[in-house]
Design a protein around this motif. Structure first.
Motif, short mmCIF file in Angstrom:
data_model
loop_
_atom_site.label_atom_id
_atom_site.label_comp_id
_atom_site.label_asym_id
_atom_site.label_seq_id
_atom_site.Cartn_x
_atom_site.Cartn_y
_atom_site.Cartn_z
N HIS A 312 0.83 -1.20 0.00
CA HIS A 312 0.00 0.00 0.00
C HIS A 312 0.87 1.26 0.00
O HIS A 312 0.66 2.20 -0.78
N ASP A 313 1.92 1.26 0.86
CA ASP A 313 2.78 2.45 0.96
C ASP A 313 3.58 2.68 -0.33
O ASP A 313 3.70 3.81 -0.79
N SER A 314 4.13 1.58 -0.88
CA SER A 314 4.93 1.73 -2.11
C SER A 314 4.06 2.26 -3.23
O SER A 314 4.48 3.12 -4.02
N GLU A 315 2.85 1.75 -3.29
CA GLU A 315 1.92 2.19 -4.33
C GLU A 315 1.67 3.70 -4.21
O GLU A 315 1.72 4.44 -5.19
N LYS A 316 1.42 4.11 -2.99
CA LYS A 316 1.15 5.53 -2.74
C LYS A 316 2.36 6.40 -3.10
O LYS A 316 2.22 7.44 -3.74
N LEU A 317 3.53 5.94 -2.66
CA LEU A 317 4.75 6.72 -2.89
C LEU A 317 5.03 6.80 -4.40
O LEU A 317 5.37 7.87 -4.92
N ASN A 318 4.85 5.68 -5.10
CA ASN A 318 5.09 5.70 -6.54
C ASN A 318 4.11 6.60 -7.27
O ASN A 318 4.49 7.35 -8.18
N ALA A 319 2.85 6.55 -6.84
CA ALA A 319 1.85 7.42 -7.46
C ALA A 319 2.22 8.89 -7.22
O ALA A 319 2.11 9.73 -8.11
N PHE A 320 2.67 9.16 -6.02
CA PHE A 320 3.09 10.52 -5.68
C PHE A 320 4.25 10.96 -6.58
O PHE A 320 4.23 12.05 -7.16
N LEU A 321 5.26 10.08 -6.70
CA LEU A 321 6.43 10.43 -7.51
C LEU A 321 6.07 10.63 -8.97
O LEU A 321 6.54 11.57 -9.62
N GLU A 322 5.20 9.74 -9.47
CA GLU A 322 4.76 9.89 -10.87
C GLU A 322 4.10 11.24 -11.07
O GLU A 322 4.36 11.97 -12.03
N HIS A 323 3.23 11.58 -10.11
CA HIS A 323 2.51 12.85 -10.21
C HIS A 323 3.47 14.04 -10.20
O HIS A 323 3.43 14.90 -11.08
N VAL A 324 4.36 14.10 -9.20
CA VAL A 324 5.23 15.28 -9.10
C VAL A 324 6.22 15.36 -10.25
O VAL A 324 6.64 16.45 -10.63
N MET A 325 6.54 14.20 -10.87
CA MET A 325 7.45 14.27 -12.01
C MET A 325 6.71 14.67 -13.27
O MET A 325 7.20 15.47 -14.06
N SER A 326 5.49 14.15 -13.43
CA SER A 326 4.75 14.52 -14.64
C SER A 326 4.35 16.00 -14.58
O SER A 326 4.24 16.66 -15.61
N GLU A 327 4.11 16.51 -13.38
CA GLU A 327 3.78 17.94 -13.25
C GLU A 327 5.03 18.82 -13.27
O GLU A 327 4.94 20.03 -13.04
N GLU A 328 6.17 18.18 -13.42
CA GLU A 328 7.47 18.88 -13.41
C GLU A 328 7.74 19.65 -12.11
O GLU A 328 8.40 20.69 -12.11
N ILE A 329 7.22 19.12 -11.02
CA ILE A 329 7.55 19.69 -9.71
C ILE A 329 8.92 19.16 -9.30
O ILE A 329 9.77 19.89 -8.80
N VAL A 330 9.10 17.87 -9.54
CA VAL A 330 10.37 17.23 -9.22
C VAL A 330 11.11 16.93 -10.53
O VAL A 330 10.50 16.44 -11.49
N ALA A 331 12.43 17.20 -10.55
CA ALA A 331 13.19 17.01 -11.80
C ALA A 331 13.73 15.59 -11.93
O ALA A 331 13.80 15.03 -13.01
N ASP A 332 14.13 15.02 -10.81
CA ASP A 332 14.71 13.68 -10.84
C ASP A 332 14.60 13.09 -9.44
O ASP A 332 14.59 13.84 -8.45
N GLY A 333 14.51 11.77 -9.36
CA GLY A 333 14.36 11.21 -8.01
C GLY A 333 14.76 9.75 -7.95
O GLY A 333 14.91 9.09 -8.98
N VAL A 334 14.96 9.27 -6.73
CA VAL A 334 15.31 7.88 -6.52
C VAL A 334 14.61 7.38 -5.25
O VAL A 334 14.46 8.13 -4.29
N VAL A 335 14.15 6.13 -5.28
CA VAL A 335 13.53 5.52 -4.10
C VAL A 335 14.47 4.41 -3.62
O VAL A 335 14.97 3.63 -4.43
#
Ligand code: FAD
Ligand code: MLT
Ligand code: ZN
Length: 491
Positions: A312-335
């Motif tokens: 559940h947590d990984s799913e949420k975190l991945n969805a969050f990362l996808e969102h912030v990257m597609s919105e160009e809030i975050v430029a690059d990231g690693v989990v």
């Protein structure tokens, strides 16, 4: 003291005599409990770890260290010191960052390291009762064996003590999730300067019976008594912990990311930390560690989630990362994919403190500021040093090497560090009270979590009114009429 030309030893305080040492020997009854440089030939170097602070910025001249093992011994020591007008400094792991834990002149150090036993733990309520001198990391490991977590975590966990964590009201890396000591501490056992034991080691969550006196000791910095034991509420340990580290193009984007993190990760978010590019370069250069992302970004954030369901947590975190990257809030990231990677991501944040000192000295400011303006202070500090010609990244002639900003974004708490090649009066003069004025203009706090100690003694007025300072003085007088507790510090 040569170290403190502006301070004078208070002549009301007696100098430690042979008779005093004899008395303490009888009271503590063990060689291991006393470091005696009064009646014995003991070298300065033996006192170094008690006289000198973590930043090597403050140095006292104590010649007597006492290490009581029980509350009764602490009581006996303080009662005698109070009667004889001997000044004392309570000391934990000596990792404090405001010069509060070391003597200024010849105050007796009362070091709590031998009071290090867990008294009880209840794995239904999560209440831990333990002596003050238990090291934070050991307390966390102890409750960890019972699937709980100590509700405080900080970079100095291997040396700092839980009683001192309470005495400084330490904030740390997970305050955003677990709240402050003012909420988590259920009870305290404290020894007052006259030797009275204030036994309020309650395990109750709720107790509305008059003034909550223990709150005065939380963040009291050893000025009104010594905390000998704590009772603290420990939350359940999360079985799923995830950490992500990402790079962002601007401080605006950092704020957007924080907003999104709260929105999308709300109940599992356990840390949101900020690091600027300069702080990561500093960490990289000082430690030699490789940074997690290719390429440079002006800002980095570290997010931790703690929950009970990995999937559940990984799913949420991945969805969050996808969102912030597609919105160009975050430029690059690693989990983090493994425990080792998780530790190395955290090291990029926790390792900044030590890196700050790498070139010589560090001026540290720990500030609460409104989020929209939080980072402007770092930029303005750089401009200030560019203007006055004190900073150069490469040239040894200039005292300032770099200005870095990082901190507990989730708590609106900025750490502004000025890394220098040496401690230098001109640098200090340029920074103080300039930084405090900057903060005060924005209704911030000149100390979010490290306290006032000796470092910010003269600046309390930037964050507290005259009325409040007077009331603090009255409280000090009530608890410590002879003023023996941690003198020359903020009160
Ligand atoms: P000391 O430094 O020994 O003492 C601190 C103060 O408490 C002194 O004024 C002392 O007189 C008083 N004191 C000590 N023990 C007692 C007692 N039993 N009763 C009454 N008074 C007492 N702080 C944060 O808030 N958040 C952080 O994230 C954080 N990270 C840090 C990271 C690093 C690498 C370092 C070096 C420090 C960090 N600190 C942080 C500051 C410091 O670790 C905390 O203030 C910590 O709580 C101090 O614990 P200590 O045992 O070292 O206390
Ligand atoms: C931190 O958050 O790293 C600490 O408060 C220590 C520091 O300011 O360096
Ligand atoms: Zn901090």
């Amino acid at each position: 003291s040569d170290s403190y030309p502006d301070l004078k030893r208070d002549s009301r305080f007696k100098k430690v005599s042979k008779e005093d040492v004899e008395h303490f020997k009888n009271l503590l009854g063990s060689e291991a409990a006393i470091l005696d440089g009064v009646t014995k030939e003991t070298g300065e170097e033996d006192f170094e770890q008690y006289n000198s602070d973590w930043m090597r910025k403050y140095r006292g001249q104590c010649r007597l260290v006492l290490k009581p093992e029980t509350t009764e011994q602490v009581s006996g020591v303080l009662k005698y010191c109070n009667e004889q007008c001997l000044a004392v400094v309570p000391q934990g792991g000596n990792s404090g960052l405001v010069g509060g834990s070391v003597p200024v002149f010849d105050e007796i150090v009362i070091n709590l390291s031998r009071m290090n036993k867990v008294r009880s733990f209840d794995d239904v309520s999560g209440v831990l009762v333990a002596d003050s001198g238990v090291i934070l990391q050991q307390a966390d490991e102890y409750v960890g064996e019972h699937n709980h977590i100590f509700p405080l975590d900080l970079g100095a966990k291997g040396t700092c003590q839980i009683g001192a964590n309470v005495a400084t009201n330490a904030g740390g890396l997970r305050l955003l999730r677990y709240g402050s000591m003012h909420g988590n501490i259920l009870g305290l056992e404290c020894v007052l300067p006259d030797g009275t034991v204030m036994d309020d080691l309650s395990k109750l969550r709720k107790n509305n019976t008059g003034y909550d006196l223990k709150q005065l000791f939380i963040g009291g910095e050893g000025t009104i008594g010594i905390i000998t034991a704590i009772s603290i509420l420990c939350p359940q340990r999360s079985s799923a912990v995830n950490v992500a580290y990402f790079g962002l193009q601007s401080y605006e984007k950092v704020m957007d990311a924080f907003k999104e993190a709260k929105k999308q990760l709300g109940e599992i978010l356990s840390a949101f930390e900020l690091m600027d590019a300069q702080s990561q370069q500093l960490y990289h250069q000082a430690s030699g560690a490789k940074l997690p992302l290719e390429g440079e970004h002006p800002f980095y954030c570290l997010i931790e989630t703690s929950g009970s369901n990995t999937e559940h947590d990984s799913e949420k975190l991945n969805a969050f990362l996808e969102h912030v990257m597609s919105e160009e809030i975050v430029a690059d990231g690693v989990v983090a994919e493994s425990e080792t990677q998780l530790q190395s991501l955290w090291a990029c944040r926790e390792g900044i403190s030590e890196a700050g000192q790498h070139w010589g000295g560090v001026y540290k400011y720990d500030l609460s500021l409104p989020l929209p303006e939080l980072y402007s202070l770092v930029e303005d500090t750089r401009k200030m040093f560019e203007g006055n010609g004190l900073m150069h990244p490469e040239d040894e002639k200039f005292p300032v090497k770099d200005v870095v900003g990082y901190g507990h974004m989730g708590d609106s708490n900025l750490h502004l560090n000025v890394a220098t090649r040496r401690y230098d009066k001109d640098v200090e003069k340029a920074l103080e009270p300039w930084v405090y004025e900057w903060v005060s203009k924005r209704q911030g706090s000149i100390s979010a979590e490290h306290g006032l100690g000796l470092a910010k003694k003269g600046f309390i007025g930037y964050s507290r009114s005259e009325t409040m300072i007077k009331l603090m003085g009255k409280i000090k007088e009530t608890f410590d009429p002879n003023g023996i507790m941690n003198p020359y510090k903020y009160i």
